[in-house]
Write an enzyme that holds these catalytic residues in place. Structure first.
Site, PDB file in Angstrom:
ATOM      1  N   ALA A   1      35.359  48.680  65.651  1.00 29.83           N
ATOM      2  CA  ALA A   1      34.053  49.243  66.006  1.00 29.83           C
ATOM      3  C   ALA A   1      34.077  49.778  67.432  1.00 29.83           C
ATOM      4  O   ALA A   1      33.624  50.889  67.707  1.00 29.83           O
ATOM      5  CB  ALA A   1      32.958  48.192  65.845  1.00 29.83           C
TER       6      ALA A   1
ATOM      7  N   ASN B   1      24.944  48.540  64.409  1.00 28.60           N
ATOM      8  CA  ASN B   1      24.191  48.701  63.164  1.00 28.60           C
ATOM      9  C   ASN B   1      23.713  47.309  62.762  1.00 28.60           C
ATOM     10  O   ASN B   1      24.517  46.450  62.391  1.00 28.60           O
ATOM     11  CB  ASN B   1      25.087  49.304  62.068  1.00 28.60           C
ATOM     12  CG  ASN B   1      24.348  49.497  60.751  1.00 28.60           C
ATOM     13  OD1 ASN B   1      23.547  48.649  60.330  1.00 28.60           O
ATOM     14  ND2 ASN B   1      24.597  50.608  60.090  1.00 28.60           N
TER      15      ASN B   1
ATOM     16  N   PHE C   1      40.687  39.986  56.395  1.00 29.43           N
ATOM     17  CA  PHE C   1      40.555  38.765  57.206  1.00 29.43           C
ATOM     18  C   PHE C   1      41.848  38.414  57.930  1.00 29.43           C
ATOM     19  O   PHE C   1      42.046  37.271  58.324  1.00 29.43           O
ATOM     20  CB  PHE C   1      40.077  37.590  56.338  1.00 29.43           C
ATOM     21  CG  PHE C   1      38.918  37.935  55.449  1.00 29.43           C
ATOM     22  CD1 PHE C   1      37.682  38.226  55.996  1.00 29.43           C
ATOM     23  CD2 PHE C   1      39.066  38.006  54.067  1.00 29.43           C
ATOM     24  CE1 PHE C   1      36.614  38.579  55.188  1.00 29.43           C
ATOM     25  CE2 PHE C   1      37.998  38.359  53.256  1.00 29.43           C
ATOM     26  CZ  PHE C   1      36.765  38.635  53.824  1.00 29.43           C
TER      27      PHE C   1
ATOM     28  N   ILE D   1      37.639  47.789  56.515  1.00 31.66           N
ATOM     29  CA  ILE D   1      38.027  46.631  55.700  1.00 31.66           C
ATOM     30  C   ILE D   1      36.800  45.941  55.105  1.00 31.66           C
ATOM     31  O   ILE D   1      36.845  44.778  54.736  1.00 31.66           O
ATOM     32  CB  ILE D   1      38.912  45.655  56.507  1.00 31.66           C
ATOM     33  CG1 ILE D   1      38.195  45.114  57.748  1.00 31.66           C
ATOM     34  CG2 ILE D   1      40.189  46.364  56.947  1.00 31.66           C
ATOM     35  CD1 ILE D   1      39.002  44.033  58.502  1.00 31.66           C
ATOM     36  N   GLY D   2      35.719  46.722  55.020  1.00 29.79           N
ATOM     37  CA  GLY D   2      34.483  46.178  54.473  1.00 29.79           C
ATOM     38  C   GLY D   2      33.457  45.915  55.550  1.00 29.79           C
ATOM     39  O   GLY D   2      32.337  45.468  55.278  1.00 29.79           O
TER      40      GLY D   2
ATOM     41  N   GLY E   1      33.503  40.983  64.095  1.00 25.69           N
ATOM     42  CA  GLY E   1      34.019  40.570  62.792  1.00 25.69           C
ATOM     43  C   GLY E   1      34.455  39.118  62.755  1.00 25.69           C
ATOM     44  O   GLY E   1      34.532  38.516  61.691  1.00 25.69           O
ATOM     45  N   GLU E   2      34.777  38.564  63.899  1.00 31.38           N
ATOM     46  CA  GLU E   2      35.356  37.226  63.903  1.00 31.38           C
ATOM     47  C   GLU E   2      34.501  36.155  64.581  1.00 31.38           C
ATOM     48  O   GLU E   2      34.616  34.973  64.262  1.00 31.38           O
ATOM     49  CB  GLU E   2      36.750  37.295  64.563  1.00 31.38           C
ATOM     50  CG  GLU E   2      37.751  37.954  63.635  1.00 31.38           C
ATOM     51  CD  GLU E   2      39.006  38.453  64.321  1.00 31.38           C
ATOM     52  OE1 GLU E   2      38.900  39.424  65.103  1.00 31.38           O
ATOM     53  OE2 GLU E   2      40.074  37.891  64.090  1.00 31.38           O
TER      54      GLU E   2
ATOM     55  N   GLN F   1      28.303  40.885  58.924  1.00 29.07           N
ATOM     56  CA  GLN F   1      29.537  40.308  59.472  1.00 29.07           C
ATOM     57  C   GLN F   1      29.340  38.843  59.844  1.00 29.07           C
ATOM     58  O   GLN F   1      30.206  38.001  59.614  1.00 29.07           O
ATOM     59  CB  GLN F   1      29.989  41.090  60.712  1.00 29.07           C
ATOM     60  CG  GLN F   1      30.704  42.381  60.373  1.00 29.07           C
ATOM     61  CD  GLN F   1      31.843  42.142  59.424  1.00 29.07           C
ATOM     62  OE1 GLN F   1      32.775  41.409  59.716  1.00 29.07           O
ATOM     63  NE2 GLN F   1      31.766  42.729  58.243  1.00 29.07           N
TER      64      GLN F   1
ATOM     65  N   ILE G   1      24.476  46.001  69.654  1.00 28.38           N
ATOM     66  CA  ILE G   1      24.746  45.974  68.225  1.00 28.38           C
ATOM     67  C   ILE G   1      24.653  47.398  67.686  1.00 28.38           C
ATOM     68  O   ILE G   1      23.667  48.096  67.909  1.00 28.38           O
ATOM     69  CB  ILE G   1      23.755  45.024  67.513  1.00 28.38           C
ATOM     70  CG1 ILE G   1      23.988  43.579  68.001  1.00 28.38           C
ATOM     71  CG2 ILE G   1      23.892  45.110  65.998  1.00 28.38           C
ATOM     72  CD1 ILE G   1      25.408  43.058  67.870  1.00 28.38           C
TER      73      ILE G   1
END
Ligand code: MOS
Length: 745
Positions: free
Chosen positions: A516, A637, A245, A472-473, A710-711, A644, A635
């Site tokens: 990504a 996946n 994060f 990072i997951g 992610g954010e 996310q 997108i």
């Protein structure tokens, strides 16, 4: 060019399970503290127990007497390990170079012992005598805090400290509808499941580090600078990162201290930070206080916005939480002024935390938009549509891809916005709880960092694709495998994707929602080049069914190549390689600079809709429903993407209702440095979340057509909660978290 058939067969976009899922749930996936080279010993950090002053003496005699203790490393025996000047990370990494203490829990040394338990006991026996000074922990009170100052434009990212267009002051003064409010967000700590951890091993002047990081390349270059060795002598390995994060996006002192301890103790050292040790020395989101002056005409059209953000910073290193950047472009408004100011405090260095800037910034701006809706008696969605920005007015650029109207429309429909009662404190459920609905806009920019990849097909037809990125997951392993599968026309299980090693082609930090798209673009390019090499081999090979054909008429298909003009003509990778006598074929990506960069303003957008239930007596808030619609291009996946956004919303709910790192004003020490006291949401706090994507590809952003996501999910989320709480209770909470005391009485 893709044929329809290929598009149908494409795995990119499918909701596939994580390729590393089994390794993770069975414990096969090894994290930084689980790489245990032969002879490894255990390190435990020593941390300051005061927030400001100097260390007068360190008595390690009792610790060193304990059987099994190998070394106590402090500033007294650390030597010269200055990182040197190179931008914004300098002083944090000037390790153990003096006896000065700048903040609570400052890392002041490492104890190395045979076992973790002995190291812990020895650390407790090290006696530090301090000369304490009064810590500066008064950012909340501008009348007594140090003067605020304007930082230089945010290093490296090209973000201006201040901006101004039109005449915001004059137009705010003269606006028929105007208000001036202050919104504040507390210090928040990342709390990834995996705390910071490092295993370090020296072989001569060569250093190998297994690090919990979001960026192996960055760790490599910083470690090389600190130890005055060439970068090629430093290998950083990180196959798995248990969340970051942002707090693992740069190198913090725990990593070089582990390497330093290994050097001094002459043994490999594994150092896993305790949870409570991570509250301070490894970054956090700073406290922010944001004044917004908003002016509009009676129809709700914005005429002026002034957004002045003020935040805490450490005494030794600078970091700017760019709160006001969203205000520069999110709404159409001719007169906009934004500023960022810092106030030095006795705290560790703040850092990036999931959508740094946008997260607290959207809390303020999107709360203010809700206040504008209330002040003009216009529906909150409508007021946003009245001020919809058709282009980026700050930079005078068109958007590469903006479908925010669709987000509002779809979200409103899914949550049943038409049933919302605009009058605050007017809806109760059957059990007497107050019910409210709120919404807010989400936005996050499209960043790009240079990234490289390599692709190889072996004679058995198995492909290995590599990039020195991190997972990072978020699903990097899975998405990269999908991209490679489409480009190489191979099934997922015939591809191994490798990352997290500085021996691989370098990639950027897994931050700024870039992996990504940027690593993906490199992977696509490397695989595409590999197919072209394979085509060149086949057409030159007299025994290939594709011999003599035009390369442009051939494409990857079903584990090999096929003619686009004659579908009966094909060849297999395995056959091509076997006949050529090659054991493998390899290709690397070339650096692709986006030709559209600078011509467009590139952002993701979204809309959060939330329903809350509030106990009228106790003021406790429960989230009862949530709908998020995200406009993030294609997108890659659907399963990892939804995950996310779930994570972003949950972190946003934590920000809205729970998270707050509290400091004792007398001593400057963090009071709630563990999960018992620093609350993050658990399953019971979160209802079913409904997430949708607009899914309109943005090929101006990159050849894959997607945005990093992610954010984006956390931006606007806290405002959606605050706006729903206002609708439920009639109480406008402008200082997070919305704890129950703020809703009582
Ligand atoms: Mo993120 S805060 O860019 O890791």
């Amino acid at each position: 060019m893709k044929t329809d058939e290929k598009i149908q067969a494409a795995v990119l976009g499918k909701p596939l399970n994580r390729v590393d899922g089994r390794a993770k749930v069975t414990g096969q996936a090894k994290y930084a503290a689980e790489h245990l080279p032969e002879g490894v010993k255990y390190g435990v950090l020593l941390q300051s127990t005061i927030a400001r002053g100097t260390m007068e003496a360190i008595d390690d005699s009792q610790a060193l007497k304990l059987p099994g203790v190998i070394a106590v490393v402090t500033h007294k025996n650390s030597g010269n390990n200055k990182a040197g000047k190179s931008g914004m990370f300098d002083n944090e990494l000037n390790l153990l170079q003096s006896n000065k203490i700048f903040h609570d829990r400052q890392n002041i040394g490492v104890v190395v012992a045979d076992t973790y338990e002995i190291a812990c006991q020895a650390a407790a026996l090290v006696k530090v005598t301090y000369k304490e000074e009064k810590p500066i922990v008064n950012v909340h009170d501008p009348s007594s805090s140090p003067p605020e100052y304007a930082p230089a434009d945010n290093a490296g990212l090209g973000i201006k400290t201040d901006t101004s267009r039109g005449d915001a002051q004059k137009n705010w003064q003269g606006a028929p509808v105007k208000f001036h409010h202050t919104y504040s967000t507390p210090r928040e700590v990342h709390c990834p499941m995996e705390p910071h951890a490092t295993t370090a091993m020296w072989e001569g002047d060569k250093l190998t580090v297994w690090d919990a990081t979001q960026g192996v390349s960055g760790a490599q270059s910083r470690l090389a600078a600190i130890f005055h060795i060439p970068p090629e002598n430093v290998r950083v390995i990180c196959p798995y990162t248990g969340g970051g994060f942002g707090c693992k996006g740069s190198v913090w002192s725990n990593t070089p201290l582990t390497a330093l301890a290994a050097k001094i103790a002459k043994v490999p050292v594994c150092l896993n930070m305790k949870r409570t040790q991570t509250f301070g020395p490894v970054g956090f989101r700073p406290y922010t206080s944001q004044q917004i002056r908003m002016g509009a005409d009676k129809s709700g059209k914005l005429t002026a916005i002034i957004h002045n953000a003020r935040m805490e910073v450490s005494e030794f290193d600078e970091f700017v939480e760019n709160c006001a950047i969203v205000t520069r472009f999110l709404y159409s408004c001719p007169n906009v002024q934004t500023t960022h100011r810092l106030v030095k405090q006795s705290i560790g260095k703040p850092t990036w935390m999931r959508a740094p800037g946008e997260t607290p910034g959207t809390f303020a701006l999107e709360s203010a938009m809700d206040e504008l809706a209330a002040a003009t008696d216009i529906d909150p969605i409508q007021v946003r549509l009245i001020n919809y920005s058709e282009k980026d007015e700050e930079n005078n650029l068109p958007y590469s891809n903006k479908n925010l109207r669709r987000c509002y429309e779809l979200g409103a429909q899914k949550i049943g916005w038409d049933k919302r009662n605009p009058k605050p404190r007017s809806v109760h459920d059957d059990s007497g709880l107050l019910v409210g609905m709120g919404m807010a806009t989400a936005t996050y920019p499209v960043w790009a960092f240079p990234s490289h990849a390599r692709a190889v097909i072996a004679q058995n037809g198995h492909a290995t694709v590599q990039s020195g990125s991190q997972d990072i997951g978020t699903g990097t392993y899975t998405i990269m495998t999908q991209i490679a599968a489409d480009e190489l026309a191979l099934p997922m299980d015939k591809i191994t994707f490798e990352l997290g090693d500085t021996r691989l082609p370098p990639a950027g930090v897994s931050g700024g929602s870039t992996s990504a798209t940027c690593v993906g673009t490199a992977v696509k390019d490397a695989c595409d080049k590999l197919v072209h090499k394979m085509i060149a081999l086949a057409v030159a090979d007299g025994k290939s069914p594709l011999h003599g054909m035009k390369p442009a008429d051939i494409e990857a298909h079903n584990g090999g190549l096929q003619s686009k003009t004659d579908r009966t003509k094909s060849d297999r990778y395995v056959e091509i390689l076997k006949r050529s006598g090659k054991t493998e074929l390899e290709a690397r990506s070339v650096e692709n600079l986006n030709p559209e960069a600078g011509k467009y303003s590139m952002h993701s957008f979204g809309a959060h809709f939330c329903e809350v239930k509030v106990d009228p007596d106790f003021g406790s808030v429960r989230i009862s429903r949530w709908v998020a619609v995200i406009d993030g291009g294609k997108i890659f996946n659907m399963k990892t993407a939804v995950s996310q956004i779930y994570g972003g919303i949950i972190m946003g709910v934590g920000m809205a209702l729970m998270e707050e790192s509290l400091m004792d004003p007398r001593y400057g020490r963090t009071m709630n440095a563990d999960f018992a006291e620093y609350h993050v949401p658990v399953h019971a706090d979160i209802p079913d979340l409904h997430v949708e994507f607009v899914q309109i590809p943005d090929y101006k952003a990159n050849p894959l057509g997607g945005h990093g996501i992610g954010e984006i999910g956390i931006t606007g989320a806290a405002a959606a909660v605050a706006n729903a709480v206002y609708n439920a209770t009639g109480v406008r909470v402008r200082d997070l978290p919305i704890s129950l005391d703020k809703l009582m009485g």
